[in-house]
Each structure stands twice: as structure tokens, then as C-alpha cells.
Motif scaffolding. Structure first.
Motif, PDB file in Angstrom:
ATOM      1  N   VAL A 174      -5.266  17.962  10.844  1.00 19.75           N
ATOM      2  CA  VAL A 174      -6.637  17.499  10.678  1.00 19.75           C
ATOM      3  C   VAL A 174      -7.150  17.783   9.268  1.00 19.75           C
ATOM      4  N   SER A 175      -8.166  17.061   8.889  1.00 18.93           N
ATOM      5  CA  SER A 175      -8.809  17.240   7.590  1.00 18.93           C
ATOM      6  C   SER A 175      -9.234  18.694   7.421  1.00 18.93           C
ATOM      7  N   GLY A 176      -8.996  19.244   6.231  1.00 16.66           N
ATOM      8  CA  GLY A 176      -9.308  20.644   5.968  1.00 16.66           C
ATOM      9  C   GLY A 176      -8.122  21.565   6.191  1.00 16.66           C
ATOM     10  N   THR A 177      -7.040  21.016   6.785  1.00 19.77           N
ATOM     11  CA  THR A 177      -5.846  21.827   7.036  1.00 19.77           C
ATOM     12  C   THR A 177      -4.581  21.174   6.482  1.00 19.77           C
ATOM     13  N   VAL A 178      -4.739  20.159   5.659  1.00 22.49           N
ATOM     14  CA  VAL A 178      -3.586  19.411   5.141  1.00 22.49           C
ATOM     15  C   VAL A 178      -2.718  20.319   4.265  1.00 22.49           C
ATOM     16  N   LEU A 179      -1.445  20.312   4.549  1.00 18.62           N
ATOM     17  CA  LEU A 179      -0.477  21.115   3.802  1.00 18.62           C
ATOM     18  C   LEU A 179      -0.163  20.472   2.449  1.00 18.62           C
ATOM     19  N   PRO A 180       0.232  21.263   1.452  1.00 17.77           N
ATOM     20  CA  PRO A 180       0.626  20.710   0.155  1.00 17.77           C
ATOM     21  C   PRO A 180       2.097  20.268   0.156  1.00 17.77           C
ATOM     22  N   ILE A 181       2.580  19.922   1.328  1.00 20.00           N
ATOM     23  CA  ILE A 181       3.962  19.513   1.554  1.00 20.00           C
ATOM     24  C   ILE A 181       3.914  18.234   2.371  1.00 20.00           C
TER      25      ILE A 181
ATOM     26  N   THR B 227       0.859  -1.182   0.000  1.00 16.98           N
ATOM     27  CA  THR B 227       0.000   0.000   0.000  1.00 16.98           C
ATOM     28  C   THR B 227       0.893   1.228   0.000  1.00 16.98           C
ATOM     29  N   ARG B 228       0.592   2.149  -0.907  1.00 18.94           N
ATOM     30  CA  ARG B 228       1.307   3.427  -0.960  1.00 18.94           C
ATOM     31  C   ARG B 228       0.294   4.542  -0.744  1.00 18.94           C
ATOM     32  N   TYR B 229       0.783   5.635  -0.171  1.00 15.28           N
ATOM     33  CA  TYR B 229      -0.071   6.792   0.070  1.00 15.28           C
ATOM     34  C   TYR B 229       0.471   7.983  -0.696  1.00 15.28           C
ATOM     35  N   VAL B 230      -0.443   8.751  -1.272  1.00 13.66           N
ATOM     36  CA  VAL B 230      -0.095   9.912  -2.082  1.00 13.66           C
ATOM     37  C   VAL B 230      -0.797  11.137  -1.510  1.00 13.66           C
ATOM     38  N   LEU B 231      -0.048  12.217  -1.399  1.00 16.36           N
ATOM     39  CA  LEU B 231      -0.630  13.518  -1.118  1.00 16.36           C
ATOM     40  C   LEU B 231      -0.806  14.181  -2.472  1.00 16.36           C
ATOM     41  N   ALA B 232      -2.036  14.214  -2.942  1.00 17.93           N
ATOM     42  CA  ALA B 232      -2.362  14.794  -4.246  1.00 17.93           C
ATOM     43  C   ALA B 232      -2.766  16.244  -4.043  1.00 17.93           C
ATOM     44  N   VAL B 233      -2.101  17.147  -4.776  1.00 16.03           N
ATOM     45  CA  VAL B 233      -2.375  18.577  -4.664  1.00 16.03           C
ATOM     46  C   VAL B 233      -2.912  19.058  -6.006  1.00 16.03           C
ATOM     47  N   VAL B 234      -4.132  19.580  -5.966  1.00 13.84           N
ATOM     48  CA  VAL B 234      -4.817  20.015  -7.185  1.00 13.84           C
ATOM     49  C   VAL B 234      -5.407  21.406  -6.975  1.00 13.84           C
ATOM     50  N   PRO B 235      -5.694  22.129  -8.061  1.00 13.42           N
ATOM     51  CA  PRO B 235      -6.365  23.423  -7.905  1.00 13.42           C
ATOM     52  C   PRO B 235      -7.704  23.250  -7.178  1.00 13.42           C
ATOM     53  N   GLY B 236      -8.071  24.266  -6.410  1.00 11.72           N
ATOM     54  CA  GLY B 236      -9.274  24.199  -5.591  1.00 11.72           C
ATOM     55  C   GLY B 236     -10.557  23.955  -6.345  1.00 11.72           C
ATOM     56  N   ASP B 237     -10.602  24.313  -7.622  1.00  8.67           N
ATOM     57  CA  ASP B 237     -11.829  24.109  -8.401  1.00  8.67           C
ATOM     58  C   ASP B 237     -11.778  22.840  -9.250  1.00  8.67           C
ATOM     59  N   ALA B 238     -10.739  22.022  -9.068  1.00  2.00           N
ATOM     60  CA  ALA B 238     -10.570  20.810  -9.886  1.00  2.00           C
ATOM     61  C   ALA B 238     -10.964  19.563  -9.109  1.00  2.00           C
ATOM     62  N   ARG B 239     -11.204  18.504  -9.868  1.00  3.88           N
ATOM     63  CA  ARG B 239     -11.492  17.201  -9.276  1.00  3.88           C
ATOM     64  C   ARG B 239     -10.280  16.301  -9.474  1.00  3.88           C
TER      65      ARG B 239
ATOM     66  N   PRO C  63       7.568  10.198   5.512  1.00  7.00           N
ATOM     67  CA  PRO C  63       8.263   9.420   4.476  1.00  7.00           C
ATOM     68  C   PRO C  63       7.350   8.477   3.679  1.00  7.00           C
ATOM     69  N   ARG C  64       6.195   8.123   4.216  1.00  4.13           N
ATOM     70  CA  ARG C  64       5.281   7.231   3.503  1.00  4.13           C
ATOM     71  C   ARG C  64       4.238   7.984   2.683  1.00  4.13           C
ATOM     72  N   LEU C  65       4.345   9.302   2.620  1.00  6.60           N
ATOM     73  CA  LEU C  65       3.366  10.113   1.902  1.00  6.60           C
ATOM     74  C   LEU C  65       4.043  10.771   0.703  1.00  6.60           C
ATOM     75  N   GLU C  66       3.809  10.202  -0.482  1.00  5.16           N
ATOM     76  CA  GLU C  66       4.406  10.706  -1.720  1.00  5.16           C
ATOM     77  C   GLU C  66       3.630  11.928  -2.198  1.00  5.16           C
ATOM     78  N   LEU C  67       4.346  12.946  -2.624  1.00  2.00           N
ATOM     79  CA  LEU C  67       3.736  14.208  -3.035  1.00  2.00           C
ATOM     80  C   LEU C  67       3.653  14.296  -4.556  1.00  2.00           C
ATOM     81  N   ILE C  68       2.426  14.432  -5.058  1.00  4.30           N
ATOM     82  CA  ILE C  68       2.201  14.632  -6.489  1.00  4.30           C
ATOM     83  C   ILE C  68       1.298  15.853  -6.642  1.00  4.30           C
ATOM     84  N   ALA C  69       1.765  16.826  -7.419  1.00  9.98           N
ATOM     85  CA  ALA C  69       0.986  18.037  -7.665  1.00  9.98           C
ATOM     86  C   ALA C  69       0.549  18.076  -9.125  1.00  9.98           C
ATOM     87  N   ASP C  70      -0.654  18.556  -9.352  1.00 10.80           N
ATOM     88  CA  ASP C  70      -1.152  18.667 -10.722  1.00 10.80           C
ATOM     89  C   ASP C  70      -0.426  19.786 -11.451  1.00 10.80           C
TER      90      ASP C  70
END
Length: 170
Positions: free
Chosen positions: A110-117, A68-80, A121-128
Motif C-alpha cells: 500500500v501507499s506509504g509502504t512501498v519498498l525501494p526494490i 506505457t512504462r512504470y518507474v519506481l523512483a527512489v529519492v532521499p526523503g527530503d528531496a523532490r 517486471p513492469r516496474l523499472e527501478l531508478i534511484a537518485d
């Protein structure tokens, strides 16, 4: 790369972010506002277009039956977020949003405050890639009542996200 404080006690996510931004000489400003974690509403409080918000979502990707891998996906606020695109990028067999408790554990807030960083180490960062079109990104600063407006090029330099197309128009 932002935030290697492994030899020091772990500060909270907000304090760590501010120290990292200051240490790196990032161009940013803080915006205080009423407590809010929903992208559309907090964007209005901060006074910018929803598209300029960095919406941060934690995704779980199964690779076969055992990994199992975890990704922090960062997208524009109006995107899906396109979950299938994330699954393909990681060669996954299954994808879903991470459970709230797991997402908060990995994100350090907490949810709603997650940083785009990612500080985990188990949270891979992918930005759109569409985020690169904006000169400044807005996001909650690991708290509901304060946000950061960060120069996009400083975000890219400090967070070093993997840049991909992970949004959908549907």
C-alpha cells in the motif's frame, strides 16, 4: 539481483524482503514504530534525518501513444522527484505519478509502504545518485509499523537500481 522467486508462491512483500535480505547476507536492522507512512513523520519515529529515508514513488511514463512504462523512483526523503528528468531518461512524451491503485499493484504494497526494490517486471527501478552519500537507507518494510535500516552498499548490490539524477531543488 534480489528476489527471483518465480517458481514459488508469491509471499507478501514484507516476507519476501526479509527472506531476500537474509539469503543475501545483507546488513540491516528492523525498527518497530507507531504506524506511519509519511516520510517526515516516520523518519522522526525511526530517529534519523529525513534525507536518509528512501522515499519511493511510482511514476507512469508514456512513450508515444501506445507504450506505457512504470518507474519506481527512489529519492532521499527530503528531496523532490524531478518528473521531467524521469521522462527524459525514458524518452517519454508524458509523465505523471501513477494512479494509486496501479502503484500499489506494481509495488505489491500500500501507499506509504512501498519498498525501494522492484519485484514486478513492469516496474523499472531508478534511484537518485544522492542516496549513495548515506551509509544506511531507511524505509518502511512494506508495512506501516516496521521499517528497515539497510546498508547502502547492500541495497545497491541487491536491488541493482539504475543510478541517475532524478531530484530537483525547486
Amino acid at each position: 539481483m534480489i528476489g527471483d522467486l518465480s517458481s514459488e508462491p508469491a509471499p507478501d512483500a514484507y516476507e519476501r524482503l526479509i527472506v531476500d535480505l537474509d539469503t543475501a547476507g545483507a546488513r540491516y536492522r528492523l525498527i518497530d514504530h507507531a504506524p506511519e507512512g509519511r516520510t517526515e513523520l516516520v523518519s522522526a519515529l525511526r530517529g534519523h534525518e529525513v534525507a536518509h529515508a528512501a522515499k519511493c514513488l511510482v511514476v507512469m511514463v508514456k512513450i508515444g501513444k501506445k507504450q506505457t512504462r512504470y518507474v519506481l523512483a527512489v529519492v532521499p526523503g527530503d528531496a523532490r522527484l524531478d518528473l521531467e528528468a524521469v521522462k527524459r531518461l525514458l524518452g517519454g512524451s508524458y509523465v505523471s505519478f501513477a494512479a494509486k491503485d496501479k502503484a500499489e499493484e506494481l509495488a505489491g504494497s500500500v501507499s506509504g509502504t512501498v519498498l525501494p526494490i522492484s519485484y514486478h517486471p513492469r516496474l523499472e527501478l531508478i534511484a537518485d545518485q544522492s542516496l549513495l552519500a548515506f551509509p544506511e537507507l531507511f524505509f518502511n518494510a512494506a508495512r506501516l509499523d516496521r521499517s528497515v535500516a539497510l546498508a547502502t552498499d547492500d541495497y545497491l548490490r541487491l536491488a541493482t537500481p539504475r543510478i541517475e539524477r532524478i531530484t530537483t531543488t525547486a
